[in-house]
Design a protein around this motif. Structure first.
Motif, PDB file in Angstrom:
ATOM      1  N   ALA A 154       0.834  -1.209   0.000  1.00  0.00           N
ATOM      2  CA  ALA A 154       0.000   0.000   0.000  1.00  0.00           C
ATOM      3  C   ALA A 154       0.867   1.256   0.000  1.00  0.00           C
ATOM      4  N   ILE A 155       1.864   1.293   0.875  1.00  0.00           N
ATOM      5  CA  ILE A 155       2.714   2.489   0.967  1.00  0.00           C
ATOM      6  C   ILE A 155       3.455   2.701  -0.346  1.00  0.00           C
ATOM      7  N   SER A 156       3.976   1.612  -0.922  1.00  0.00           N
ATOM      8  CA  SER A 156       4.755   1.771  -2.156  1.00  0.00           C
ATOM      9  C   SER A 156       3.860   2.332  -3.269  1.00  0.00           C
TER      10      SER A 156
ATOM     11  N   PHE B   5      -9.515  -2.655   5.895  1.00  0.00           N
ATOM     12  CA  PHE B   5      -9.644  -2.378   4.453  1.00  0.00           C
ATOM     13  C   PHE B   5      -8.841  -1.153   4.012  1.00  0.00           C
ATOM     14  N   VAL B   6      -8.361  -0.348   4.980  1.00  0.00           N
ATOM     15  CA  VAL B   6      -7.355   0.665   4.633  1.00  0.00           C
ATOM     16  C   VAL B   6      -6.011   0.008   4.927  1.00  0.00           C
ATOM     17  N   HIS B   7      -5.215  -0.246   3.901  1.00  0.00           N
ATOM     18  CA  HIS B   7      -4.032  -1.084   4.095  1.00  0.00           C
ATOM     19  C   HIS B   7      -2.820  -0.324   4.563  1.00  0.00           C
ATOM     20  N   SER B   8      -2.854   0.971   4.516  1.00  0.00           N
ATOM     21  CA  SER B   8      -1.865   1.890   5.095  1.00  0.00           C
ATOM     22  C   SER B   8      -2.023   3.238   4.421  1.00  0.00           C
ATOM     23  N   LEU B   9      -1.425   4.280   5.034  1.00  0.00           N
ATOM     24  CA  LEU B   9      -1.586   5.644   4.531  1.00  0.00           C
ATOM     25  C   LEU B   9      -0.234   6.362   4.526  1.00  0.00           C
ATOM     26  N   VAL B  10      -0.127   7.368   3.669  1.00  0.00           N
ATOM     27  CA  VAL B  10       1.079   8.192   3.638  1.00  0.00           C
ATOM     28  C   VAL B  10       0.658   9.657   3.718  1.00  0.00           C
TER      29      VAL B  10
ATOM     30  N   GLU C 152      -4.264   3.366   0.446  1.00  0.00           N
ATOM     31  CA  GLU C 152      -4.687   2.290  -0.462  1.00  0.00           C
ATOM     32  C   GLU C 152      -5.739   1.488   0.283  1.00  0.00           C
ATOM     33  N   LEU C 153      -6.889   1.297  -0.360  1.00  0.00           N
ATOM     34  CA  LEU C 153      -8.010   0.597   0.266  1.00  0.00           C
ATOM     35  C   LEU C 153      -8.395  -0.618  -0.567  1.00  0.00           C
TER      36      LEU C 153
ATOM     37  N   PRO D  76      -9.740 -11.258  -9.895  1.00  0.00           N
ATOM     38  CA  PRO D  76     -11.057 -11.556  -9.325  1.00  0.00           C
ATOM     39  C   PRO D  76     -11.097 -11.248  -7.831  1.00  0.00           C
ATOM     40  N   VAL D  77     -10.797  -9.996  -7.489  1.00  0.00           N
ATOM     41  CA  VAL D  77     -10.761  -9.606  -6.081  1.00  0.00           C
ATOM     42  C   VAL D  77     -12.112  -8.998  -5.712  1.00  0.00           C
ATOM     43  N   GLU D  78     -12.635  -9.398  -4.566  1.00  0.00           N
ATOM     44  CA  GLU D  78     -13.911  -8.866  -4.064  1.00  0.00           C
ATOM     45  C   GLU D  78     -13.864  -7.347  -4.016  1.00  0.00           C
ATOM     46  N   PRO D  79     -14.858  -6.657  -4.616  1.00  0.00           N
ATOM     47  CA  PRO D  79     -14.852  -5.192  -4.487  1.00  0.00           C
ATOM     48  C   PRO D  79     -15.160  -4.795  -3.044  1.00  0.00           C
ATOM     49  N   ILE D  80     -14.602  -3.674  -2.631  1.00  0.00           N
ATOM     50  CA  ILE D  80     -14.824  -3.205  -1.272  1.00  0.00           C
ATOM     51  C   ILE D  80     -16.218  -2.585  -1.181  1.00  0.00           C
ATOM     52  N   ASP D  81     -16.926  -2.869  -0.089  1.00  0.00           N
ATOM     53  CA  ASP D  81     -18.261  -2.323   0.109  1.00  0.00           C
ATOM     54  C   ASP D  81     -18.152  -1.049   0.936  1.00  0.00           C
ATOM     55  N   LEU D  82     -17.910   0.066   0.221  1.00  0.00           N
ATOM     56  CA  LEU D  82     -17.660   1.335   0.922  1.00  0.00           C
ATOM     57  C   LEU D  82     -18.851   1.764   1.771  1.00  0.00           C
ATOM     58  N   LEU D  83     -20.062   1.567   1.232  1.00  0.00           N
ATOM     59  CA  LEU D  83     -21.250   2.080   1.926  1.00  0.00           C
ATOM     60  C   LEU D  83     -21.481   1.377   3.259  1.00  0.00           C
ATOM     61  N   GLY D  84     -21.051   0.140   3.337  1.00  0.00           N
ATOM     62  CA  GLY D  84     -21.261  -0.589   4.586  1.00  0.00           C
ATOM     63  C   GLY D  84     -20.077  -0.498   5.534  1.00  0.00           C
TER      64      GLY D  84
END
Ligand code: MG
Length: 384
Positions: A151-153, A241-246, A256-257, A279-287
């Motif tokens: 995520a950071i990279s 689901f937030v894998h890290s932040l810069v 990166e989420l 084929p990665v599950e989309p993130i359910d932002l609303l939930g």
């Protein structure tokens, strides 16, 4: 170098969790697998040798059983064979080896100018400065496979390292962080293995429960992104689901989420700088709720111990990691309690004198010293 993303793939630690998922991704992307390596001869590696008939196969330990002649011709034995495989030029080497045995193949891959997709955390913990030197001298590429560092990279791509104010590693908190009522001295192996979000191997599950895994990731971030320890923060984010932040000097924060799926950072390392469908599950932002909290540094002293070992530098991270491996094994074996894991690691860290790790031999010596010191600390407890 841009063409290296298309080079054939070598999978070290091929029968483990990262290795298996790498082979899934490689097959799906139609990428050629030219090498497979494992620590010992198992039915799993024999099956893989059959499934990838053109791949070179290296097994670190000599076989303890007789094998048929055709198979014996296919497989090279010895840790040198694994390092030599990793040094095959113009390949992408995915290092999913567990333990300090992963360091030498990492160095071999980078010295040959290969792309190293690194999941073996011991490469950076045991020999971080050696890995950076091999990267520089060999002209290879070092791409992290750990989800936080991946995520950071991605957040710092196209940015300048001087313009980073800090990176923020997210931690799920493991099974115990959200339960301040729990007496950690009493938790069982079964409790500690029940990781809430990621399905992982035993050691990393325990390391997540103590937060030692996050301590390791702080040290890895220091080496991977040339950051001072003051620039590396950790927050608890149970959603995972937030894998890290810069955070950059102008206050802008990138993150990166996505859903927690290790095949994502693996694929990223294989296809970088491009992307391919997955084929990665989309993130359910609303939930989802963006929930973060501060780690409880008193209940989980592993985190500060990691910063201490990292700042000490030299053999500090190697001793931290080796002692933790021994302490976690003792916990899994019911010899010590959960809170004693970090106590054992802390005593090992103070028992081993600081020393530089300028060579591979220094690094392996630090690893051995950490193990001995941890075993002694465990024995001293048993005799009390
Ligand atoms: Mg991680």
């Amino acid at each position: 170098m841009a063409g290296s993303a298309l080079n054939p793939i070598i999978v070290l630690g091929a029968t483990g969790s990262i290795g298996r998922q790498t082979l899934d991704v490689a097959d799906r992307l139609d990428r050629t697998v030219v090498g497979l390596a494992t620590g010992s001869l198992s039915n799993d590696i024999i099956d893989l040798a059959v499934r990838y008939p053109d791949a070179r196969v290296a097994v670190a330990h000599m076989p303890d059983r007789t094998i048929d002649a055709a198979l014996e011709r296919r497989i090279e034995f010895g840790s040198d064979a694994v390092a030599s495989l990793a040094g095959s030029p113009e390949t992408v080497v995915v290092n999913g080896i567990v333990g300090a045995a992963g360091l030498e193949p990492s160095l071999a891959a980078l010295e040959s100018g290969n792309r190293l997709a690194l999941a073996n955390k011991e490469s950076l913990l045991t020999g971080g400065s050696l890995v950076l030197a091999a990267l520089e001298s060999g002209g290879g590429e070092l791409i992290p496979v750990d989800s936080e560092h991946s995520a950071i990279s991605q957040c710092i791509e196209g940015e300048s390292v001087d313009e980073i104010r800090r990176v923020i590693l997210t931690a799920s908190g493991g099974p115990f962080h959200a339960r301040p009522d729990l007496d950690l001295a009493q938790v069982t192996v079964v409790d500690a293995l029940a990781h809430p979000t990621w399905d992982m191997g035993k050691r990393i599950s325990i390391d997540s429960a103590t937060l030692m895994n996050k301590a390791f990731e702080v040290i890895e971030a220091h080496f991977l992104f040339s950051l001072d320890y003051e620039q590396i923060d950790v927050v608890i984010h149970p959603g995972s689901f937030v894998h890290s932040l810069v955070e950059f000097v102008d206050g802008v924060v990138k993150a990166e989420l996505g859903s927690p799926d290790m095949r994502k950072p693996i694929q990223r390392a294989l296809t970088w700088p491009g992307r391919m469908p997955a084929p990665v599950e989309p993130i359910d932002l609303l939930g989802s709720a963006l929930m973060f909290s501060a780690p409880d540094r008193e209940r989980f002293p592993a985190l500060d111990l990691g910063y201490e070992a990292g700042r000490r530098g030299g053999n500090g991270p190697a001793v931290l990691n080796a002692a933790d491996e021994v302490a976690v094994a003792a916990f899994l074996d019911h010899q010590i309690g959960f809170t004693e894991i970090v106590e054992v690691v802390a005593s090992a860290l103070s028992a081993v004198s600081p020393a530089p790790t300028a060579t591979l031999a220094d690094a392996l010596e630090a690893d051995a010293a950490g193990r001995v010191a941890a075993s002694e600390a465990i024995a001293a407890r048993a005799s009390r």
